[in-house]
Enzyme design. Structure first.
Site, PDB file in Angstrom:
ATOM      1  N   ASP A   1       0.833  -1.205   0.000  1.00 41.83           N
ATOM      2  CA  ASP A   1       0.000   0.000   0.000  1.00 41.83           C
ATOM      3  C   ASP A   1       0.864   1.250   0.000  1.00 41.83           C
ATOM      4  O   ASP A   1       2.052   1.213   0.324  1.00 41.83           O
ATOM      5  CB  ASP A   1      -0.960   0.013   1.195  1.00 41.83           C
ATOM      6  CG  ASP A   1      -0.249  -0.014   2.541  1.00 41.83           C
ATOM      7  OD1 ASP A   1       0.766  -0.731   2.673  1.00 41.83           O
ATOM      8  OD2 ASP A   1      -0.695   0.690   3.464  1.00 41.83           O
TER       9      ASP A   1
ATOM     10  N   GLU B   1       0.108  -1.287   5.610  1.00 39.85           N
ATOM     11  CA  GLU B   1       1.248  -0.893   6.459  1.00 39.85           C
ATOM     12  C   GLU B   1       1.139   0.574   6.836  1.00 39.85           C
ATOM     13  O   GLU B   1       1.361   0.958   7.977  1.00 39.85           O
ATOM     14  CB  GLU B   1       2.573  -1.141   5.715  1.00 39.85           C
ATOM     15  CG  GLU B   1       3.816  -0.949   6.595  1.00 39.85           C
ATOM     16  CD  GLU B   1       4.387   0.456   6.624  1.00 39.85           C
ATOM     17  OE1 GLU B   1       5.288   0.709   7.420  1.00 39.85           O
ATOM     18  OE2 GLU B   1       3.922   1.336   5.857  1.00 39.85           O
TER      19      GLU B   1
HETATM   20 ZN   LIG Z   1       6.983   2.254   3.721  1.00 39.16          ZN
END
Ligand SMILES: [Zn+2]
Length: 388
Positions: free
Chosen positions: A74, A136
């Site tokens: 992401d 993340e």
């Molecule tokens: Zn990163």
């Protein structure tokens, strides 16, 4: 110089819109299909509504578990940022690959994928694993599922390299990021009748003051950890909302705060101190209104990371990168979560965090070339003693 094949894979991934709020399945399915062409199957673990997935693949089936190459799929969004080119262009100009996620951190994933065949045919006595995560950037959510899946499946990798941008210098520590929302419920009243009310803003302010006191305490008393820009833990309130009118005692207030703890400091203890302070305030609030009080929600809990210059994986990363020393980084990564799972970990990847999350994000082709050399070198490791 970076090979065309690797650069094209990096560009392909940059051109996929995987902002954290969106699905990452296009990217995950692309990687899955690329690996399937080589006869490699992937383990996918999904979020609750199956719109996002982690991917874990083993290159070298039958070999003992080995080293993970870890990357998040992401990216942060680009809303309101002044880009001079399309964030999804994947354009190569002036020796740089441009686009959202180019430095943070799709190029690393593309370059790792480009080595898949080399890892399959490698003489290395251990497997190389690809571990790609979702979410993340919004709190390292996906990787926790990925690691739980490995545990359930009995897969025990020996080491992990997280390819976040460190300019190809192995990083062995970062702070944790623990972020919480606090909702304060009081009791409203006409502001001429304050004794019949519980002022949610004022109660919230007492906790905000507590956080400020804690921050000053870290600054004054905490043992220093040299190498960080701020060599002690920090606390900060980022948002505060409350109140509806000047003459109404506010019933509700809400604020968000974070701790960035040194790897040597205990974030759970910090949060426990805030909770204890809140609990001590509640009896007096509840004398006026039994429903009054504080409610806390975690927003993200990314543990600090503390590796070691003496870890075999750190020395291996140094050798493969041709780097002299090690470094610390100021940003959070998934490294602390892998380390907590008992996997020696180092952070080492192409590009600079200075370009990450910025308009016109880029990674230089020179950095990509160095990363490719690093990843090619991994295929040539002959002894498991280089990992553990
Ligand atoms: Zn990163």
């Amino acid at each position: 110089m970076i090979s065309n094949h690797a650069l094209e894979l990096a560009q392909t991934l940059v051109r996929m819109d995987t902002v954290s709020r969106n699905s990452n399945l296009t990217l995950i399915h692309f990687v899955r299909d690329e690996l399937a062409r080589l006869g490699v199957s992937s383990r996918l673990t999904y979020n609750a509504d199956k719109t996002k997935a982690n991917l874990f693949a083993t290159l070298g089936e039958g070999k003992p578990a080995g080293v993970i190459l870890s990357g998040h799929t992401d990216t942060v969004p680009w809303d309101g940022q002044a880009w001079s080119l399309d964030p999804l262009s994947g354009a190569v100009q002036d020796g740089r690959l441009y686009g959202r996620g180019s430095a943070d951190m799709k190029a690393f994933i593309g370059l790792a994928l480009a080595q898949a065949e080399a890892y399959l045919n490698s003489p290395a006595p251990f497997a190389v694993h690809l571990a790609l995560s979702y979410d993340e950037e919004v709190g390292c959510l996906g990787v926790k599922e990925l690691i739980a899946d490995l545990r359930d499946a009995g897969i025990r990798p020996l080491a992990c390299i997280v390819g976040e941008p460190t300019l190809m210098v192995p990083a062995i520590a970062h702070k944790g990021v623990y972020r919480y929302k606090c909702c304060v419920r009081g009791k409203e009243a006409h502001s001429s009748l304050t004794p019949r009310s519980v002022n949610a803003i004022e109660m919230a302010a007492r906790l905000v003051g507590k956080l400020r006191d804690m921050a000053e305490g870290f600054e004054q008393h905490e043992a220093r950890y040299d190498g960080f820009d701020v060599p002690y833990s920090t606390a900060s309130v980022g948002q505060f909302h409350g109140g509806i009118a000047d003459n109404v005692v506010p019933r509700d207030a809400e604020f968000r705060y974070e701790f960035r703890n040194l790897p040597t400091a205990d974030a759970a203890q910090m949060q426990a101190e805030v909770l204890a302070h809140a609990r001590a305030l509640e009896p007096r609030m509840q004398q006026v209104a039994p429903e009054a009080g504080f409610r806390f929600e975690p927003i993200c809990e990314v543990p600090a990371f503390l590796g070691s210059a003496d870890d075999a994986v750190t020395r291996l990363a140094q050798r493969l990168a041709g780097a002299q020393g090690t470094t610390l980084v100021a940003f959070g990564t998934e490294a602390g979560i892998f380390k907590q799972a008992g996997i020696p970990t180092v952070v080492c990847g192409p590009g600079s965090i200075e370009q990450a999350h910025q308009p016109d994000e880029y990674v230089s082709l020179e950095q990509l070339g160095r990363c490719e050399t690093f990843l090619q070198g991994l295929a040539g490791v002959r002894s498991v003693s280089e990992l553990v």
